[in-house]
Design an enzyme around this catalytic site. Sequence first.
Site, mmCIF file in Angstrom:
data_model
loop_
_atom_site.group_PDB
_atom_site.id
_atom_site.type_symbol
_atom_site.label_atom_id
_atom_site.label_comp_id
_atom_site.label_asym_id
_atom_site.label_seq_id
_atom_site.Cartn_x
_atom_site.Cartn_y
_atom_site.Cartn_z
ATOM 1 N N ASP A 10 41.761 36.866 45.356
ATOM 2 C CA ASP A 10 42.936 36.805 46.749
ATOM 3 C C ASP A 10 42.998 35.287 46.607
ATOM 4 O OD1 ASP A 10 44.811 38.739 48.906
ATOM 5 O OD2 ASP A 10 44.760 36.577 48.282
ATOM 6 N N ASP A 112 48.458 35.388 42.651
ATOM 7 C CA ASP A 112 47.401 34.802 43.056
ATOM 8 C C ASP A 112 46.890 36.390 43.795
ATOM 9 O OD1 ASP A 112 48.920 36.054 45.163
ATOM 10 O OD2 ASP A 112 48.131 35.313 47.201
ATOM 11 N N GLU A 113 46.739 37.063 42.952
ATOM 12 C CA GLU A 113 45.792 38.060 42.976
ATOM 13 C C GLU A 113 45.203 38.243 41.634
ATOM 14 O OE1 GLU A 113 46.732 40.909 45.471
ATOM 15 O OE2 GLU A 113 48.105 40.233 47.046
#
Length: 413
Positions: A10, A112-113
């Site tokens: 993350d 973003d993960e």
Amino acid sequence: MSERVVFHIDVNSAYLSWEAVYRLQHGSCIDLRNIPSIVGGDQEKRHGIVLAKSIPAKKYGIITGESVHSAKEKCPELVSVPPNYPRYVLASDEMIKVLEKYSPNIQRYSIDEAFLDFSNRDEYFLDAALRLKEEIKNNLGFTVNIGIGPNKLLAKMASDFSKPDRIHTLFQNEIKDKMHPLPIRDLFMVGSRTEKKLQSRGIFTIGDLANTKRDYIHSWLKKPGLLIWEYANGIENSPVKNGLIPLKSVGNSTTMPFDVESKEEAHKVLLAISEMIGLRSRDLNSCGQVISVSIKNHMFFSYSHQRKLIVPTNCTNTIYKTARDLFDEMWQGEPLRNFSINLSQLVSNDFFQLSILESINKKEEMLDRTIDSIRLRYGQNSVIRSCFLYSGIDPIIGGVVAEEAYPMMSSIL
DNA sequence: TCTGGGGTCCTAGGACCC
DNA sequence: TCTGGGGTCCTAGGACCC
């Protein structure tokens, strides 16, 4: 059979970190991460919400999703920078390239993960996680949190523990100590609505939910209830899905800088959105069978209408005409703030047999495809419909296209 | 609240069918 | 009306995620 090991990676304050790194790379001497700062939308265009915040900004109580106006009230010296999505897509792509060195089995969960399956590897998982975290920081310039667990849910919960630049584990024997004391809202899939419902019946922590009878939660909150009960107990077994997951719908929406009060103007907005949805669905080589239009009025009340078509389509004109009809059926005449169109029940053109009805539209499809290729070569606004001239409305609304490159950061850190 | 944009999945109720 | 019982499809709305 050995236990599964899943990583959840993350990016810390993703948009803000990426913006900070980009600015450092381009000669800025200020690191946005070290001052109260946000990535925020344009207040003039009525897009003014906080998309990401720095840790110093968080200390002022600024939260993601609140209005930029109220964030500035909390912290008058707050620095707000506009978002640049193509930039973030590139940063995200670079991170995925790093992850691929650690496992072939990676699921991109959002910009973003990502999940990474680290089962049955020779290297000890904590060593690998540390190398991975440092490689991203040293080569790309931003930090990540890594959560490690026996499944995706626990890995994701772990990556949320303390930030930034941290590695946490959450295995079955750690659930009681590390997860059960947390407030119920911290559980994945418990939003504000469900939080209130659970609290009203005395369930305040994840442990409270875990220790409630399964059948009680199930009959009360149905399927979502069963899901969160299982999550509270660490039960989750979906695989890390490698590769592209086909899209089920494409939608675009826009909040207009001014309230729209005439039907003609509303139709233009719908056409501009239809252009983007048509372009995107053709680009995916897909057609959709359900078209939905949703509008939000000046009172922030939203309502929608949808229609299932006889034949799936990706034709701009068909999308537009259907959207326009749906709009005319539902609009009550009040000033409108936001418009959105969604094309769903997408099917790949390869699986969709051309019917006689559709072949009538061959000419239309040729025209759409021709315009698409001109726009691809010469820019989105190289071909526009004349009705948009001097209208104050963008001829195509929505979408993200990347162009720059993402330089290595090693020289700076 | 001076409150974005892109998705997924679920539920409830009505129509319609056997 | 003391008003069948499923099953499937459709639509509107809502919950959640990033």
